[in-house]
Scaffold this motif. Structure first.
Motif, short mmCIF file in Angstrom:
data_model
loop_
_atom_site.label_atom_id
_atom_site.label_comp_id
_atom_site.label_asym_id
_atom_site.label_seq_id
_atom_site.Cartn_x
_atom_site.Cartn_y
_atom_site.Cartn_z
N PRO A 1 -33.87 98.60 -39.90
CA PRO A 1 -34.36 97.23 -39.45
C PRO A 1 -33.85 96.84 -38.06
N ALA A 2 -32.61 97.37 -37.75
CA ALA A 2 -32.37 97.51 -36.45
C ALA A 2 -33.11 97.83 -35.23
N ALA A 3 -33.75 99.19 -35.77
CA ALA A 3 -34.68 99.61 -34.77
C ALA A 3 -35.81 98.76 -34.69
N ALA A 4 -36.47 98.20 -35.84
CA ALA A 4 -37.48 97.38 -35.76
C ALA A 4 -37.40 96.09 -34.83
N ALA A 5 -36.10 95.48 -34.85
CA ALA A 5 -35.67 94.46 -34.13
C ALA A 5 -35.68 94.86 -32.79
N GLU A 6 -35.29 95.79 -32.28
CA GLU A 6 -35.35 96.20 -30.88
C GLU A 6 -36.61 96.90 -30.36
N LYS A 7 -37.39 96.19 -29.96
CA LYS A 7 -38.78 96.68 -29.74
C LYS A 7 -38.52 97.01 -28.35
N GLU A 8 -39.36 98.38 -28.07
CA GLU A 8 -39.28 98.81 -26.49
C GLU A 8 -40.41 98.59 -25.63
N PRO B 1 -42.73 98.87 -20.90
CA PRO B 1 -41.19 98.63 -21.17
C PRO B 1 -40.80 97.27 -21.04
N LYS B 2 -39.74 96.86 -21.75
CA LYS B 2 -39.43 95.55 -21.44
C LYS B 2 -39.20 94.99 -20.31
N ALA B 3 -38.35 95.71 -19.45
CA ALA B 3 -38.02 95.26 -17.88
C ALA B 3 -39.41 95.25 -16.95
N THR C 1 -50.02 81.19 -17.97
CA THR C 1 -49.11 81.10 -19.24
C THR C 1 -49.06 82.34 -19.71
N VAL C 2 -47.86 82.98 -20.23
CA VAL C 2 -47.96 84.42 -20.70
C VAL C 2 -46.97 84.54 -21.87
N GLU C 3 -47.36 85.44 -22.78
CA GLU C 3 -46.58 85.78 -23.97
C GLU C 3 -46.37 87.26 -23.95
N LEU C 4 -45.03 87.64 -24.34
CA LEU C 4 -44.87 88.89 -24.54
C LEU C 4 -44.84 89.43 -25.99
N LYS C 5 -45.65 90.26 -26.47
CA LYS C 5 -45.66 90.79 -27.96
C LYS C 5 -45.50 92.05 -28.03
#
Length: 81
Positions: free
Chosen positions: A6-13, A60-62, A77-81
């Motif tokens: 679950p921790a890995a799923a929460a930290e999306k790369e 990548p997130k950055a 307007t933008v969303e990150l998914k």
């Protein structure tokens, strides 16, 4: 090991940068889309006109945050998914 999943799923790369709207400054948003994607004028315009649409996928997130900021500064307007 089960607790780590679950921790890995929460930290999306990798993120998808999705343009949800162009706002009032559509031409500025098209220019930024061209800069970020390398698309031609017609392709970038079609992408902006077809919002909501993914501008880039699997970044990548950055980089996704940077792209989001540039698009929002242009008026989109933008969303990150």
């Amino acid at each position: 090991m089960a607790a780590a999943a679950p921790a890995a799923a929460a930290e999306k790369e990798d993120f998808n940068v999705v343009l949800t709207g162009a706002g009032e400054k559509k031409i500025q948003v098209i220019k930024v889309v061209r800069e970020l994607t390398g698309l031609g004028l017609k392709e970038a315009k079609d992408l902006v006109d077809g919002a909501p649409k993914a501008v880039k996928e699997g970044v990548p997130k950055a980089q996704a945050e940077e792209m989001k900021q540039k698009l929002e500064e242009a008026g989109g307007t933008v969303e990150l998914k």
